[in-house]
Design an enzyme around this catalytic site. Structure first.
Site, PDB file in Angstrom:
ATOM      1  N   TYR A   1      87.147  83.579  87.858  1.00 51.05           N
ATOM      2  CA  TYR A   1      87.010  83.369  86.412  1.00 51.05           C
ATOM      3  C   TYR A   1      86.137  82.146  86.122  1.00 51.05           C
ATOM      4  CZ  TYR A   1      88.322  82.785  81.505  1.00 51.05           C
ATOM      5  OH  TYR A   1      88.289  82.649  80.132  1.00 51.05           O
TER       6      TYR A   1
ATOM      7  N   SER B   1      83.619  78.851  78.729  1.00 46.79           N
ATOM      8  CA  SER B   1      84.899  78.168  78.910  1.00 46.79           C
ATOM      9  C   SER B   1      84.629  76.770  79.440  1.00 46.79           C
ATOM     10  CB  SER B   1      85.771  78.935  79.909  1.00 46.79           C
ATOM     11  OG  SER B   1      86.914  78.176  80.270  1.00 46.79           O
TER      12      SER B   1
END
Length: 282
Positions: free
Chosen positions: A178, A165
């Site tokens: 995350y 990401s």
């Protein structure tokens, strides 16, 4: 889609985890269109079957499997089934991942009094929630790789693609677990690339920016459909000024899997984020 970068995927067997979701479901369909036989893995077997059915209806080869990427025994059983149904794995897409509200803070910044209020601050983060997020993203990449990379050791031209990401480069506010987990995936991608370099397995990662999916829809839009304040901040920090379209990830995927076009690329984490990770805000 299958004439340029996808041409050498014909008869390859691709295993895609998290393939019941929007982005990895699209990856599964893209690989099938490029000629691969696709194993569609997801914890949600109904969602996986829906993707596999769509592939078959369009003339591709795919089969759905219920798979828990955190369960080594489950993955071993799925591996046996995939081998029997489709053949030995040539391509692994580690797409399973996600976040949990239990691993998020309510606010972007700590303010005086938060520690004694009902606000969920850093000090209130749920240990099990953080552990779940780390496991889902990191262990959920490690275990499928341990299982399916075994098939690649005696072959040439095999690839592993992990899904990282853009927040692996710069952590986003509110979601420390995350962001940290995806940073770990990027680092692990580099480690695997070195480890498997003598075995002829290339390992790379795609780091998507902001794409509208089922997972983040509630974060980005209010119930009535209006954009949240966070959405406005995201778009302001994205030089291209919009969310990505899922299909805009396909070119990077097919390029990285093409051994003629990308045969000397391994250990790369490629951002596809509209410039988000390059923008300083000034």
């Amino acid at each position: 889609m299958g004439t340029c970068f996808g041409s050498e995927l014909t008869d390859k067997v691709a295993v895609v985890t998290g393939a019941g979701g929007v982005i990895c479901g699209m990856f599964a369909k893209t690989l099938a269109k490029a000629g691969a036989r696709v194993a569609v893995l997801d914890l949600n077997d109904d969602a996986a079957e829906e993707i596999a059915k769509e592939i078959r209806e369009k003339g591709g080869t795919a089969k759905a499997y219920k798979a828990n990427v955190l369960d080594r025994k489950c993955l071993a059983e799925v591996h046996k089934s995939v081998t029997a149904d489709l053949g030995s794995c040539d391509i692994l897409i580690n797409g399973a991942g996600g976040n949990s509200p239990k691993a998020n803070t309510d606010k972007e910044y700590y303010e005086k009094g938060d520690i004694d209020s009902e606000v969920v601050s850093f000090f209130d983060l749920d240990e099990k929630g953080v552990e779940f997020v780390f496991n889902l993203n990191f262990i959920g990449t490690l275990l499928p790789t341990q299982e399916f990379a075994k098939d690649m050791l005696e072959k040439e031209g095999c690839s592993i693609i992990n899904v990282s990401s853009m927040n692996a480069y710069i952590p986003l506010t509110k979601i420390p677990a995350y962001s940290g987990a995806k940073a770990a995936v990027g680092n692990f991608t580099q480690w695997l690339a070195v480890y498997f370099s003598k075995a002829g397995i290339r390992v790379n990662a795609i780091a998507p920016g902001f794409f509208l999916t089922k997972q983040n829809e509630k974060l980005l839009f209010n119930e009535e459909g209006s954009p949240t304040a966070r959405t406005a901040k995201i778009l302001a920090a994205t030089p291209m000024g919009r969310f990505g379209k899922a299909e805009e990830l396909n070119g990077t995927l097919l390029f990285l899997l093409n051994n003629k076009a990308a045969g000397f690329i391994t250990g790369a984490v490629i951002p596809v984020d509209g410039g988000f990770s390059a923008y300083s805000g000034v």
